[in-house]
Structure formats: C-alpha cells, structure tokens
Design a protein around this motif. Structure first.
Motif, PDB file in Angstrom:
ATOM      1  N   ALA A 158      46.390  57.109  40.268  1.00  0.00           N
ATOM      2  CA  ALA A 158      46.589  55.843  40.971  1.00  0.00           C
ATOM      3  C   ALA A 158      46.754  54.716  39.955  1.00  0.00           C
ATOM      4  O   ALA A 158      46.141  54.716  38.886  1.00  0.00           O
ATOM      5  N   TYR A 159      47.560  53.754  40.294  1.00  0.00           N
ATOM      6  CA  TYR A 159      47.908  52.676  39.371  1.00  0.00           C
ATOM      7  C   TYR A 159      46.689  51.938  38.796  1.00  0.00           C
ATOM      8  O   TYR A 159      46.608  51.746  37.577  1.00  0.00           O
ATOM      9  N   PRO A 160      45.716  51.496  39.624  1.00  0.00           N
ATOM     10  CA  PRO A 160      44.583  50.781  39.023  1.00  0.00           C
ATOM     11  C   PRO A 160      43.776  51.635  38.062  1.00  0.00           C
ATOM     12  O   PRO A 160      43.231  51.127  37.074  1.00  0.00           O
ATOM     13  N   VAL A 161      43.681  52.933  38.316  1.00  0.00           N
ATOM     14  CA  VAL A 161      42.940  53.828  37.420  1.00  0.00           C
ATOM     15  C   VAL A 161      43.672  53.965  36.095  1.00  0.00           C
ATOM     16  O   VAL A 161      43.052  53.962  35.015  1.00  0.00           O
ATOM     17  N   ALA A 162      44.993  54.062  36.144  1.00  0.00           N
ATOM     18  CA  ALA A 162      45.779  54.191  34.923  1.00  0.00           C
ATOM     19  C   ALA A 162      45.646  52.952  34.044  1.00  0.00           C
ATOM     20  O   ALA A 162      45.408  53.049  32.836  1.00  0.00           O
ATOM     21  N   VAL A 163      45.789  51.778  34.650  1.00  0.00           N
ATOM     22  CA  VAL A 163      45.699  50.536  33.871  1.00  0.00           C
ATOM     23  C   VAL A 163      44.283  50.341  33.344  1.00  0.00           C
ATOM     24  O   VAL A 163      44.077  49.890  32.215  1.00  0.00           O
ATOM     25  N   ALA A 164      43.296  50.718  34.146  1.00  0.00           N
ATOM     26  CA  ALA A 164      41.904  50.589  33.718  1.00  0.00           C
ATOM     27  C   ALA A 164      41.616  51.452  32.498  1.00  0.00           C
ATOM     28  O   ALA A 164      40.929  51.015  31.563  1.00  0.00           O
ATOM     29  N   ALA A 165      42.132  52.667  32.495  1.00  0.00           N
ATOM     30  CA  ALA A 165      41.897  53.564  31.360  1.00  0.00           C
ATOM     31  C   ALA A 165      42.508  53.002  30.082  1.00  0.00           C
ATOM     32  O   ALA A 165      41.878  53.009  29.020  1.00  0.00           O
ATOM     33  N   ALA A 166      43.727  52.489  30.182  1.00  0.00           N
ATOM     34  CA  ALA A 166      44.378  51.910  29.001  1.00  0.00           C
ATOM     35  C   ALA A 166      43.638  50.667  28.537  1.00  0.00           C
ATOM     36  O   ALA A 166      43.440  50.457  27.329  1.00  0.00           O
ATOM     37  N   SER A 167      43.234  49.844  29.478  1.00  0.00           N
ATOM     38  CA  SER A 167      42.522  48.618  29.135  1.00  0.00           C
ATOM     39  C   SER A 167      41.218  48.918  28.410  1.00  0.00           C
ATOM     40  O   SER A 167      40.928  48.346  27.343  1.00  0.00           O
ATOM     41  N   ALA A 168      40.431  49.837  28.958  1.00  0.00           N
ATOM     42  CA  ALA A 168      39.169  50.205  28.321  1.00  0.00           C
ATOM     43  C   ALA A 168      39.416  50.896  26.993  1.00  0.00           C
ATOM     44  O   ALA A 168      38.696  50.678  26.010  1.00  0.00           O
ATOM     45  N   GLY A 169      40.445  51.735  26.946  1.00  0.00           N
ATOM     46  CA  GLY A 169      40.754  52.473  25.727  1.00  0.00           C
ATOM     47  C   GLY A 169      41.155  51.581  24.574  1.00  0.00           C
ATOM     48  O   GLY A 169      40.932  51.914  23.403  1.00  0.00           O
ATOM     49  N   HIS A 170      41.747  50.439  24.892  1.00  0.00           N
ATOM     50  CA  HIS A 170      42.147  49.496  23.846  1.00  0.00           C
ATOM     51  C   HIS A 170      41.104  48.393  23.648  1.00  0.00           C
ATOM     52  O   HIS A 170      41.371  47.413  22.929  1.00  0.00           O
ATOM     53  N   GLY A 171      39.948  48.545  24.275  1.00  0.00           N
ATOM     54  CA  GLY A 171      38.855  47.604  24.075  1.00  0.00           C
ATOM     55  C   GLY A 171      39.088  46.224  24.640  1.00  0.00           C
ATOM     56  O   GLY A 171      38.533  45.239  24.147  1.00  0.00           O
ATOM     57  N   LEU A 172      39.873  46.112  25.702  1.00  0.00           N
ATOM     58  CA  LEU A 172      40.153  44.812  26.300  1.00  0.00           C
ATOM     59  C   LEU A 172      39.010  44.410  27.228  1.00  0.00           C
ATOM     60  O   LEU A 172      38.432  45.256  27.915  1.00  0.00           O
TER      61      LEU A 172
END
Length: 224
Positions: A128-142
């Motif tokens: 799902a879109y929010p899960v995908a963006v959340a993973a990238a955001s957390a992964g890049h320390g945002l």
C-alpha cells in the motif's frame, strides 16, 4: 540530509507512481452532483483529512515507520497486510497498491535503503502506498512529523489537481483550497504521529460509495 528534499522528490507529481491517474472517487461524486464548486469540494476533502481515508493512511504511515525503525518485521508485515485489507473497493485497492508498488520500484532504483529491502523481505505481496512511503522515510532517517505532513499535503494536492481537470474548480480556487486545508493536514499528522492501529477508523461513507460507483461509471477520465 535535509528532511524536506527527498520528500519533495518522492511526493512530487513527477515521481513515477502514476498518482495523476486517480481521483479517489471524485469523478463519480462530480458526475452525481455531490461536488459542483469550491465549497462542496472543500467540505469533501476536509472530511477525508479529518475523518476519512487520509486519516487512516496517516495512522498506517506512522505505525509502519515506527515498525521499520524498531526493526519489527512481524508488525511491519501485519501493517502491510492490514493496509490492503482496509481498501474498501477494488479501485481503492488498485489505487494504493499500484502507487505503492511503483514507489518501491523507483526508490529501490534511485534512493536505495535497507528499510525498503526489509519491507520486501517481511512482506512479499502488494505494498500500500502509505506503507511504502513510510518505509523509505524511516529508512532515510527523515522526521516522522515532517513526513506525515508531506504525505498528507501531497494527497490533498493530487485530489485538487484531479478536481481542476474535472472542472469542479479552477486553478486559483484549487490553490486556495489546498492552502485552507493545511491546518487540518497538520492536525491530522500530529494526531497520527503517536497513533496505533487501534486508532484506525473512518466515517466518510459517501466517499466510499463514490469509489464503488466509479467502478461502473460509463465515461471516465481516471482509474479510480
């Protein structure tokens, strides 16, 4: 890394997720007469932000980001599955899954991080879109707060763009609506930051019906 820069790229219309192809049911709401000017559109969008699908997306985003940070693969998989299950029509599922899968593909190619690989390892299905963006955001320390606000604003901006293309409002009124909804987006993001899956819930039934009716709408510009 400055927080807003990757978020501006990922959530811009140029990022290859195909967001322009979806109206989230607005097309049927316009054809049926529910939406016909700036006032009705503003009420509709505010309901999505405060009581509807965006509220739930922000909660899912927050929970997924925290699961990634904690390296809790079991919880991350649970959230990924639940996010798809909450799509209450075929088109809503298509909208979130197609964008989510495309986002994962683009980020893995251009903005790789361990969190995206963790997500794909924990959950092999559609994302799902929010899960995908959340993973990238957390992964890049945002920062979570900034990421939630950016996601919420992008959601609203995309629906305003769809409304302009449908002729519900003009470009100037569309920008006025986006600006007017910023406080509600900030409040929704703030509430989601510490939310849990138990806080999920929505009551925008007309929007849900619009999504269902759009599946059989005779003439369509959008995929949802």
């Amino acid at each position: 890394m400055t927080a807003h820069l990757p978020l501006m790229v990922w959530l811009s219309p140029s990022f290859p997720v195909g967001a322009f192809a979806y109206s989230h049911g607005l097309e049927w709401a316009f054809e049926s007469g529910d939406l016909h000017d700036a006032a009705t559109l503003g009420d509709w969008l505010e309901a999505l932000v405060t009581q509807g699908s965006l509220r739930n997306d922000l909660v899912l985003f927050s929970c997924a980001a925290r699961a990634v940070t904690a390296e809790d693969d079991a919880t991350l998989a649970e959230i990924a599955e639940l996010a798809l299950a909450l799509a209450n029509s075929a088109e809503r599922r298509l909208e979130t899954a197609t964008q989510g899968n495309a986002f994962v593909t683009a980020v893995r190619a251009a903005w790789p991080c361990a969190a995206i690989e963790r997500l794909r390892s924990a959950w092999s299905g559609d994302v799902a879109y929010p899960v995908a963006v959340a993973a990238a955001s957390a992964g890049h320390g945002l920062p979570l707060a900034a990421s939630l606000e950016a996601y919420g604003l992008a959601f609203v901006a995309n629906l305003v763009s769809a409304s302009v293309r449908l002729g519900i409002v003009g470009q100037t009124d569309g920008q006025k609506l986006t600006a007017a909804l910023v406080p509600a987006i900030r409040n929704a993001a703030r509430a989601a930051e510490a939310a849990t899956l138990d806080d999920l819930g929505a009551c925008t039934l007309r929007s849900d019906i619009a999504s269902l009716r759009h599946e059989t709408q005779y003439s369509r510009l959008f995929r949802s």
